[in-house]
Design a protein around this motif. Structure first.
Motif, short mmCIF file in Angstrom:
data_model
loop_
_atom_site.label_atom_id
_atom_site.label_comp_id
_atom_site.label_asym_id
_atom_site.label_seq_id
_atom_site.Cartn_x
_atom_site.Cartn_y
_atom_site.Cartn_z
N VAL A 110 15.39 -22.00 14.93
CA VAL A 110 14.13 -22.72 15.07
C VAL A 110 13.43 -22.71 13.72
O VAL A 110 13.26 -21.65 13.11
CB VAL A 110 13.22 -22.08 16.13
CG1 VAL A 110 11.87 -22.77 16.18
CG2 VAL A 110 13.88 -22.09 17.49
N CYS A 111 13.02 -23.89 13.26
CA CYS A 111 12.30 -24.02 11.99
C CYS A 111 11.07 -24.87 12.27
O CYS A 111 11.10 -26.10 12.13
CB CYS A 111 13.21 -24.65 10.94
SG CYS A 111 12.54 -24.70 9.27
N ALA A 112 9.99 -24.22 12.68
CA ALA A 112 8.81 -24.93 13.17
C ALA A 112 7.75 -25.06 12.09
O ALA A 112 7.19 -24.06 11.62
CB ALA A 112 8.22 -24.19 14.38
N LEU A 113 7.48 -26.28 11.68
CA LEU A 113 6.42 -26.61 10.72
C LEU A 113 6.54 -25.78 9.44
O LEU A 113 5.55 -25.29 8.89
CB LEU A 113 5.04 -26.42 11.36
CG LEU A 113 4.77 -27.30 12.59
CD1 LEU A 113 3.38 -27.04 13.14
CD2 LEU A 113 4.98 -28.77 12.27
N VAL A 114 7.77 -25.64 8.97
CA VAL A 114 8.07 -24.89 7.74
C VAL A 114 8.77 -25.80 6.72
O VAL A 114 8.52 -25.69 5.51
CB VAL A 114 8.98 -23.67 8.05
CG1 VAL A 114 9.39 -22.97 6.77
CG2 VAL A 114 8.29 -22.71 8.99
N PHE A 115 9.61 -26.69 7.20
CA PHE A 115 10.52 -27.47 6.37
C PHE A 115 9.80 -28.17 5.21
O PHE A 115 10.26 -28.16 4.07
CB PHE A 115 11.23 -28.49 7.25
CG PHE A 115 12.41 -29.15 6.62
CD1 PHE A 115 13.57 -28.44 6.34
CD2 PHE A 115 12.38 -30.51 6.32
CE1 PHE A 115 14.68 -29.06 5.77
CE2 PHE A 115 13.48 -31.14 5.76
CZ PHE A 115 14.63 -30.41 5.48
N HIS A 116 8.65 -28.77 5.49
CA HIS A 116 7.95 -29.58 4.49
C HIS A 116 7.26 -28.73 3.42
O HIS A 116 6.78 -29.26 2.43
CB HIS A 116 6.94 -30.50 5.17
CG HIS A 116 6.03 -29.83 6.15
ND1 HIS A 116 6.50 -29.27 7.31
CD2 HIS A 116 4.70 -29.61 6.14
CE1 HIS A 116 5.49 -28.75 7.98
NE2 HIS A 116 4.40 -28.93 7.29
N HIS A 117 7.19 -27.41 3.63
CA HIS A 117 6.62 -26.52 2.62
C HIS A 117 7.64 -26.10 1.55
O HIS A 117 7.26 -25.57 0.52
CB HIS A 117 6.09 -25.25 3.28
CG HIS A 117 4.89 -25.46 4.14
ND1 HIS A 117 3.67 -25.90 3.65
CD2 HIS A 117 4.70 -25.30 5.48
CE1 HIS A 117 2.79 -25.99 4.64
NE2 HIS A 117 3.40 -25.63 5.76
N LEU A 118 8.91 -26.30 1.83
CA LEU A 118 9.97 -25.73 1.00
C LEU A 118 10.43 -26.67 -0.10
O LEU A 118 10.50 -27.88 0.09
CB LEU A 118 11.16 -25.35 1.87
CG LEU A 118 10.88 -24.32 2.97
CD1 LEU A 118 12.10 -24.15 3.86
CD2 LEU A 118 10.48 -22.98 2.36
N THR A 119 10.80 -26.07 -1.22
CA THR A 119 11.36 -26.83 -2.34
C THR A 119 12.87 -26.94 -2.22
O THR A 119 13.45 -28.01 -2.42
CB THR A 119 11.00 -26.15 -3.67
OG1 THR A 119 9.58 -26.06 -3.79
CG2 THR A 119 11.56 -26.94 -4.85
N HIS A 120 13.53 -25.82 -1.87
CA HIS A 120 15.00 -25.78 -1.79
C HIS A 120 15.47 -26.04 -0.37
O HIS A 120 16.17 -25.24 0.24
CB HIS A 120 15.51 -24.43 -2.30
CG HIS A 120 15.16 -24.17 -3.74
ND1 HIS A 120 14.94 -22.91 -4.23
CD2 HIS A 120 14.99 -25.03 -4.78
CE1 HIS A 120 14.65 -22.99 -5.52
NE2 HIS A 120 14.67 -24.27 -5.87
N ARG A 121 15.09 -27.19 0.17
CA ARG A 121 15.42 -27.51 1.56
C ARG A 121 16.92 -27.71 1.75
O ARG A 121 17.49 -27.29 2.76
CB ARG A 121 14.67 -28.76 2.01
CG ARG A 121 13.16 -28.57 2.10
CD ARG A 121 12.51 -29.79 2.74
NE ARG A 121 12.78 -31.02 2.00
CZ ARG A 121 12.02 -31.46 1.00
NH1 ARG A 121 10.96 -30.78 0.62
NH2 ARG A 121 12.32 -32.59 0.39
#
Length: 231
Positions: A110-121
């Motif tokens: 589960v990756c909840a409301l985290v993805f858009h904060h990351l640089t190395h997605r």
């Protein structure tokens, strides 16, 4: 230096309280993601950016075994206070490889409301593909590109980094805007297959708590949530 993508200190304390009662987190994003998760009884689940443990509590109640990771000591303290010894929580910078996890060692993530904060997605997605077993599932939620377009203006296709003030607080959060094709393109390029996409709406009980927020969230999208599978 603490990871820039995590919520530290006073911001972490604010988020820990806010996520438990917010119309956006508690009544819109989390119910939608848990519905996408389906039956998790007996599953080993990686909670990526686990925050204050709100998802861990729900997944444990449904019979899952949970490992939560976050880059914020503050939020992990809240998570451990909320969950106790029922889940394993690890301090880990999500911009780095998931070197604590073996190949094919999780049934779901589960990756909840985290993805858009990351640089190395891209790196994180490759790592999630590695640690999930074949047939394992991945849930990801993010800000809705239409909502970002309405709020920040400019081009819908913009992929700039923005600062969003948190209303009623002295804090703001930083994230990257992404049009739909960019969001889905990164997920699919990592080798995942899309099973479902939803635009979460608030659950009916929010109407009893905050009718204005319920009406707003029924009329305009805030989030996207997807369920993917590792072939």
């Amino acid at each position: 230096m603490p990871p820039k993508t995590a919520y530290h200190d006073a911001l972490g304390d604010y988020f820990a309280e806010h996520a438990g009662i917010s119309p956006y987190n508690a009544y819109t994003d989390r119910p939608a993601m848990l519905e996408l998760a389906g039956d998790v009884d007996g599953a080993k689940v990686l909670d990526v950016g686990c925050g204050a443990g709100h998802y861990a509590v729900e997944l444990l109640a449904r019979g899952a075994q949970v490992v939560g990771v976050d880059g914020s000591r503050t939020l992990l303290e809240h998570a451990r206070a909320r969950v106790g010894e029922r889940a394993e929580f690890l301090l880990h910078d999500l911009e780095e490889p998931l070197n604590f996890a073996h190949d094919a060692s999780f049934d779901g993530a589960v990756c909840a409301l985290v993805f858009h904060h990351l640089t190395h997605r891209v790196q994180l997605l490759r790592e999630l593909h590695r640690v999930l077993r074949p047939g394992g599932w991945l849930l990801v939620s993010t800000t809705h590109p239409a909502a970002d377009w309405r709020h920040f203006g400019g081009s819908y296709y913009a992929d700039d980094w923005v600062e969003l003030p948190l209303r009623g607080s002295p804090f703001s959060i930083r994230f990257q805007r992404m049009p739909l094709e960019m969001f889905l393109g990164e997920l699919l390029a990592a080798g995942f297959a899309l099973e479902r996409l939803v635009e979460p709406r608030p659950v009916p009980r929010l109407r009893e708590v905050d009718e204005a927020a319920y009406t707003k969230l029924q009329q305009a999208p805030s989030f996207l949530a997807v369920r993917l599978v590792r072939p």
